[in-house]
Scaffold this motif. Structure first.
Motif, PDB file in Angstrom:
ATOM      1  N   LEU A  62       6.075   1.136  -2.886  1.00 10.74           N
ATOM      2  CA  LEU A  62       4.917   0.855  -2.976  1.00 10.74           C
ATOM      3  C   LEU A  62       3.877   2.059  -4.036  1.00 10.74           C
ATOM      4  O   LEU A  62       2.170   1.590  -4.224  1.00 10.74           O
ATOM      5  N   TRP A  63       4.281   2.622  -4.943  1.00 11.28           N
ATOM      6  CA  TRP A  63       3.585   4.295  -5.121  1.00 11.28           C
ATOM      7  C   TRP A  63       3.258   3.197  -6.968  1.00 11.28           C
ATOM      8  O   TRP A  63       2.045   3.453  -6.526  1.00 11.28           O
ATOM      9  N   ARG A  64       3.638   1.804  -6.934  1.00 12.71           N
ATOM     10  CA  ARG A  64       2.657   1.052  -8.882  1.00 12.71           C
ATOM     11  C   ARG A  64       1.570   0.659  -7.144  1.00 12.71           C
ATOM     12  O   ARG A  64       0.699   0.146  -8.945  1.00 12.71           O
ATOM     13  N   THR A  65       1.642  -0.082  -6.466  1.00 11.80           N
ATOM     14  CA  THR A  65       0.309   0.077  -6.813  1.00 11.80           C
ATOM     15  C   THR A  65      -1.667   1.147  -5.402  1.00 11.80           C
ATOM     16  O   THR A  65      -1.826   0.530  -5.663  1.00 11.80           O
ATOM     17  N   THR A  66      -0.666   1.596  -4.882  1.00 10.10           N
ATOM     18  CA  THR A  66      -0.784   2.714  -4.378  1.00 10.10           C
ATOM     19  C   THR A  66      -1.336   3.502  -5.859  1.00 10.10           C
ATOM     20  O   THR A  66      -2.959   4.216  -5.267  1.00 10.10           O
ATOM     21  N   CYS A  67      -0.602   3.448  -6.575  1.00  7.55           N
ATOM     22  CA  CYS A  67      -1.777   4.755  -8.024  1.00  7.55           C
ATOM     23  C   CYS A  67      -2.794   3.751  -8.277  1.00  7.55           C
ATOM     24  O   CYS A  67      -3.098   4.489  -9.778  1.00  7.55           O
ATOM     25  N   ARG A  68      -2.703   2.414  -7.931  1.00  5.65           N
ATOM     26  CA  ARG A  68      -4.001   1.638  -8.429  1.00  5.65           C
ATOM     27  C   ARG A  68      -4.878   1.142  -7.790  1.00  5.65           C
ATOM     28  O   ARG A  68      -6.035   0.109  -7.878  1.00  5.65           O
ATOM     29  N   LEU A  69      -5.154   1.820  -6.648  1.00  3.43           N
ATOM     30  CA  LEU A  69      -6.095   1.512  -5.678  1.00  3.43           C
ATOM     31  C   LEU A  69      -7.538   2.101  -5.750  1.00  3.43           C
ATOM     32  O   LEU A  69      -7.784   3.089  -6.727  1.00  3.43           O
ATOM     33  N   PRO A  70      -8.534   1.390  -5.923  1.00  2.19           N
ATOM     34  CA  PRO A  70      -9.832   1.384  -6.548  1.00  2.19           C
ATOM     35  C   PRO A  70     -10.696   3.072  -5.661  1.00  2.19           C
ATOM     36  O   PRO A  70     -10.127   3.272  -4.038  1.00  2.19           O
ATOM     37  N   GLU A  71     -10.701   3.471  -6.996  1.00  2.38           N
ATOM     38  CA  GLU A  71     -12.481   4.539  -6.187  1.00  2.38           C
ATOM     39  C   GLU A  71     -12.899   4.101  -5.582  1.00  2.38           C
ATOM     40  O   GLU A  71     -13.502   2.933  -5.724  1.00  2.38           O
ATOM     41  N   ARG A  72     -13.977   4.735  -5.050  1.00  5.41           N
ATOM     42  CA  ARG A  72     -15.007   4.709  -4.387  1.00  5.41           C
ATOM     43  C   ARG A  72     -15.803   4.292  -5.379  1.00  5.41           C
ATOM     44  O   ARG A  72     -16.490   4.833  -5.833  1.00  5.41           O
ATOM     45  N   GLY A  73     -17.075   2.765  -4.538  1.00  4.63           N
ATOM     46  CA  GLY A  73     -17.756   2.792  -5.272  1.00  4.63           C
ATOM     47  C   GLY A  73     -17.136   1.358  -6.555  1.00  4.63           C
ATOM     48  O   GLY A  73     -17.950   0.761  -7.103  1.00  4.63           O
ATOM     49  N   ARG A  74     -15.837   1.155  -6.184  1.00  2.00           N
ATOM     50  CA  ARG A  74     -15.709   0.245  -7.287  1.00  2.00           C
ATOM     51  C   ARG A  74     -14.310  -0.920  -6.622  1.00  2.00           C
ATOM     52  O   ARG A  74     -14.887  -1.092  -5.311  1.00  2.00           O
ATOM     53  N   ILE A  75     -14.285  -1.864  -7.453  1.00  2.00           N
ATOM     54  CA  ILE A  75     -13.465  -3.454  -6.369  1.00  2.00           C
ATOM     55  C   ILE A  75     -12.205  -2.935  -7.189  1.00  2.00           C
ATOM     56  O   ILE A  75     -12.461  -3.337  -8.331  1.00  2.00           O
ATOM     57  N   GLY A  76     -11.136  -3.417  -6.414  1.00  2.00           N
ATOM     58  CA  GLY A  76      -9.785  -2.854  -7.020  1.00  2.00           C
ATOM     59  C   GLY A  76      -9.277  -4.731  -6.949  1.00  2.00           C
ATOM     60  O   GLY A  76      -9.417  -4.710  -5.591  1.00  2.00           O
ATOM     61  N   ILE A  77      -8.772  -5.603  -7.321  1.00  2.00           N
ATOM     62  CA  ILE A  77      -8.553  -6.814  -7.051  1.00  2.00           C
ATOM     63  C   ILE A  77      -6.678  -6.495  -7.629  1.00  2.00           C
ATOM     64  O   ILE A  77      -6.766  -6.363  -8.375  1.00  2.00           O
ATOM     65  N   PHE A  78      -5.890  -7.008  -6.589  1.00  2.00           N
ATOM     66  CA  PHE A  78      -4.556  -7.417  -7.247  1.00  2.00           C
ATOM     67  C   PHE A  78      -4.151  -8.490  -7.482  1.00  2.00           C
ATOM     68  O   PHE A  78      -3.900  -9.221  -6.462  1.00  2.00           O
ATOM     69  N   ASN A  79      -3.653  -8.686  -8.726  1.00  2.00           N
ATOM     70  CA  ASN A  79      -3.296 -10.678  -8.324  1.00  2.00           C
ATOM     71  C   ASN A  79      -1.571 -10.211  -8.235  1.00  2.00           C
ATOM     72  O   ASN A  79      -0.441  -9.501  -8.835  1.00  2.00           O
ATOM     73  N   ARG A  80      -1.092 -10.239  -7.022  1.00  2.00           N
ATOM     74  CA  ARG A  80       0.036 -10.243  -6.302  1.00  2.00           C
ATOM     75  C   ARG A  80       0.673  -8.438  -6.322  1.00  2.00           C
ATOM     76  O   ARG A  80      -0.851  -8.025  -6.152  1.00  2.00           O
ATOM     77  N   SER A  81       1.248  -8.471  -5.040  1.00  2.00           N
ATOM     78  CA  SER A  81       1.131  -6.661  -4.501  1.00  2.00           C
ATOM     79  C   SER A  81       2.418  -6.241  -3.881  1.00  2.00           C
ATOM     80  O   SER A  81       3.563  -6.538  -4.290  1.00  2.00           O
ATOM     81  N   TYR A  82       2.549  -5.345  -3.076  1.00  2.00           N
ATOM     82  CA  TYR A  82       3.072  -4.924  -2.297  1.00  2.00           C
ATOM     83  C   TYR A  82       3.907  -6.075  -1.221  1.00  2.00           C
ATOM     84  O   TYR A  82       5.202  -5.278  -1.538  1.00  2.00           O
ATOM     85  N   TYR A  83       3.496  -6.926  -1.459  1.00  2.00           N
ATOM     86  CA  TYR A  83       3.924  -7.817  -0.028  1.00  2.00           C
ATOM     87  C   TYR A  83       4.783  -8.396  -1.468  1.00  2.00           C
ATOM     88  O   TYR A  83       5.970  -9.197  -0.347  1.00  2.00           O
ATOM     89  N   GLU A  84       5.342  -8.745  -2.653  1.00  2.00           N
ATOM     90  CA  GLU A  84       6.187  -8.876  -2.907  1.00  2.00           C
ATOM     91  C   GLU A  84       7.361  -8.747  -2.448  1.00  2.00           C
ATOM     92  O   GLU A  84       8.554  -8.891  -2.679  1.00  2.00           O
ATOM     93  N   GLU A  85       7.581  -7.278  -2.350  1.00  2.00           N
ATOM     94  CA  GLU A  85       8.492  -6.409  -1.972  1.00  2.00           C
ATOM     95  C   GLU A  85       9.403  -7.413  -0.843  1.00  2.00           C
ATOM     96  O   GLU A  85      10.608  -6.320  -0.402  1.00  2.00           O
ATOM     97  N   VAL A  86       8.588  -7.558  -0.042  1.00  2.00           N
ATOM     98  CA  VAL A  86       8.860  -8.391   1.530  1.00  2.00           C
ATOM     99  C   VAL A  86       9.686  -9.820   1.364  1.00  2.00           C
ATOM    100  O   VAL A  86       9.529 -10.658   2.253  1.00  2.00           O
TER     101      VAL A  86
END
Length: 183
Positions: free
Chosen positions: A107-131
């Motif tokens: 989960l580390w590589r996605t967790t450290c890229r979570l958006p800060e408040r006021g911002r929008i983060g977009i994940f093109n794929r995610s930790y779901y790849e791991e399952v």
């Protein structure tokens, strides 16, 4: 016209019977002209909402686009997010994990890229790849350098599902906490 997302949801504890799920939805638009008009309206609305979201700085928003190659993730991000101010948004594509990423929890590589408040983060794929991908291709799991005891556990997938659920619950709860004015 709205898509009924409940047709595609699998409730917690329910077994996912893919043969019972629709593989297509009714067209949302009557024509390409109607689609372009609707997209323009939605992009304008999204842009106005994003300005308010950014200005308030109270919550973060994460959009996860998960799908196979050529499923249209890039196109969806490009079209839907075309009205977003890039200063309030970040897009991360998660391909094959790097050597550094493999040295951390999945989960580390996605967790450290979570958006800060006021911002929008977009994940093109995610930790779901791991399952998803990793479960289908166990050689990827073996290449992650995990201890043998972890690799031998029969419930590694249940543990990963639980970790994902707990992360999402934690992030949701953190975003719902109101900070006192002045902080």
């Amino acid at each position: 016209m709205k898509i009924d997302a409940s047709e595609f949801r699998v409730k917690e504890g329910e077994k996912a019977e893919l043969t019972a799920r629709p593989t297509a939805v009714k067209p949302v638009c009557k024509s390409k002209k109607h689609y372009k008009k609707l997209l323009k309206e939605h992009v304008e609305s999204l842009s106005a909402l994003q300005r308010l979201h950014y200005a308030s700085g109270r919550y973060a928003m994460l959009l996860i686009f998960q799908g196979m190659d050529s499923a249209g993730k890039d196109g969806a991000i490009r079209h839907v997010m075309s009205g977003i101010n890039p200063q309030g948004c970040e897009v991360f594509s998660f391909k094959q994990p790097s050597t550094e990423e493999l040295k951390h929890d999945f989960l580390w590589r996605t967790t450290c890229r979570l958006p800060e408040r006021g911002r929008i983060g977009i994940f093109n794929r995610s930790y779901y790849e791991e399952v998803l991908v990793v479960r289908v291709h166990p050689e990827i799991l073996r290449a992650q350098g995990l201890p043998d005891a972890v690799l031998d556990e029969k419930d590694i997938w249940q543990q990963r599902y639980r970790s994902i659920s707990e992360l999402e619950e934690h992030v949701h709860v953190q975003e719902m906490i109101e900070l006192p004015t002045g902080h």
